[in-house]
Design an enzyme around this catalytic site. Structure first.
Site, PDB file in Angstrom:
ATOM      1  N   GLU A 199      -6.354  -2.876 -25.059  1.00  0.00           N
ATOM      2  CA  GLU A 199      -7.047  -1.895 -24.212  1.00  0.00           C
ATOM      3  C   GLU A 199      -6.184  -0.662 -23.918  1.00  0.00           C
ATOM      4  O   GLU A 199      -6.482   0.106 -23.002  1.00  0.00           O
ATOM      5  CB  GLU A 199      -7.474  -2.545 -22.888  1.00  0.00           C
ATOM      6  CG  GLU A 199      -8.289  -3.820 -23.032  1.00  0.00           C
ATOM      7  CD  GLU A 199      -9.692  -3.589 -23.584  1.00  0.00           C
ATOM      8  OE1 GLU A 199      -9.941  -2.527 -24.173  1.00  0.00           O
ATOM      9  OE2 GLU A 199     -10.532  -4.492 -23.428  1.00  0.00           O
ATOM     10  N   TYR A 259     -13.255   1.365   3.885  1.00  0.00           N
ATOM     11  CA  TYR A 259     -12.165   1.180   2.923  1.00  0.00           C
ATOM     12  C   TYR A 259     -12.643   1.260   1.481  1.00  0.00           C
ATOM     13  O   TYR A 259     -11.900   1.712   0.598  1.00  0.00           O
ATOM     14  CB  TYR A 259     -11.437  -0.133   3.192  1.00  0.00           C
ATOM     15  CG  TYR A 259     -10.395   0.018   4.273  1.00  0.00           C
ATOM     16  CD1 TYR A 259      -9.092   0.346   3.957  1.00  0.00           C
ATOM     17  CD2 TYR A 259     -10.733  -0.119   5.610  1.00  0.00           C
ATOM     18  CE1 TYR A 259      -8.131   0.527   4.941  1.00  0.00           C
ATOM     19  CE2 TYR A 259      -9.791   0.047   6.606  1.00  0.00           C
ATOM     20  CZ  TYR A 259      -8.487   0.372   6.273  1.00  0.00           C
ATOM     21  OH  TYR A 259      -7.551   0.556   7.257  1.00  0.00           O
TER      22      TYR A 259
END
Length: 215
Positions: free
Chosen positions: A75, A121
């Site tokens: 990746e 958050y």
């Protein structure tokens, strides 16, 4: 301890923590971190994040050549795209975390902002998370899709695959990844319920207070 040795140890520590808590499994997931000279440390291909040998973590030059350690994850193009387009990126984390993957399969999610605004958050650490289409693992086209965002997103969710998060350093990337998975879990737990998400005014307050990228 040298920068490279210290960073290798940090990668192994964070990787094991996420593995032990079930955020990744088997040989899935990968982490990279950029060193001060522009070179990268990357988890090796086929390795388990729960059992990394720090000395075998791949060290790549700023041109992508293997300097030491094992062969890197396939990746790499995905990671490289974040470093190229978001120049403040110091680390990238990619997981196959279950709740995030499950969220990517739901037809009703907004592809431009897959996470509902359930907590402050989630907004503070991630901004908007873009859903990208399915790619065969290792396909360089994943990197092209990230480059197509022109550096405007620090996190994406690969359909039927998993999330990818970039942060200013390793700790920031890991914490943001954990927040993404936690928010995805909340979204699934609340699916079908008449939950009270943050409204537009509340979102705007968070965005302005914490200088969040919200485009």
């Amino acid at each position: 301890m040298s920068e490279i040795a210290r960073t290798r140890e940090q990668i192994a520590t964070y990787a094991k923590s996420m593995f032990d808590r079930g955020l990744t499994h088997g040989s899935t997931g990968n982490i990279s971190a950029r060193l001060s000279d522009g070179s990268l440390l990357v988890t090796p291909t086929g390795s388990s994040m729960g059992f990394l040998d720090p000395a075998r973590i791949s060290h790549l030059s700023d041109k992508g050549a293997l300097i030491s350690g094992d062969k890197p994850t396939k990746e790499i193009p995905l990671h490289a795209a974040f470093y190229e387009t978001r120049h403040r990126t110091g680390a990238v984390v990619h997981l196959h975390s279950c709740h995030s993957v499950a969220l990517s399969l739901l037809p009703e999610i907004d592809p431009d902002n897959v996470l509902p605004p359930l907590t402050a958050y989630g907004i503070m650490l991630l901004g908007k998370v873009r859903l990208l289409p399915f790619f065969v693992p290792g396909d360089p086209a994943m990197g092209d899709a990230v480059r197509g965002l022109a550096g405007k997103r620090s996190a994406v969710l690969l359909a039927n695959h998993g999330p990818v998060v970039a942060g200013k350093d390793l700790q920031a990337a890991v914490y943001a990844m954990e927040e993404l998975e936690a928010t995805a879990k909340l979204a699934l737990l609340l699916r079908g319920a008449n939950a009270t998400a943050l409204n537009e005014d509340q979102i705007d307050m968070v965005v302005k207070r914490f200088d969040v990228e919200w485009t």
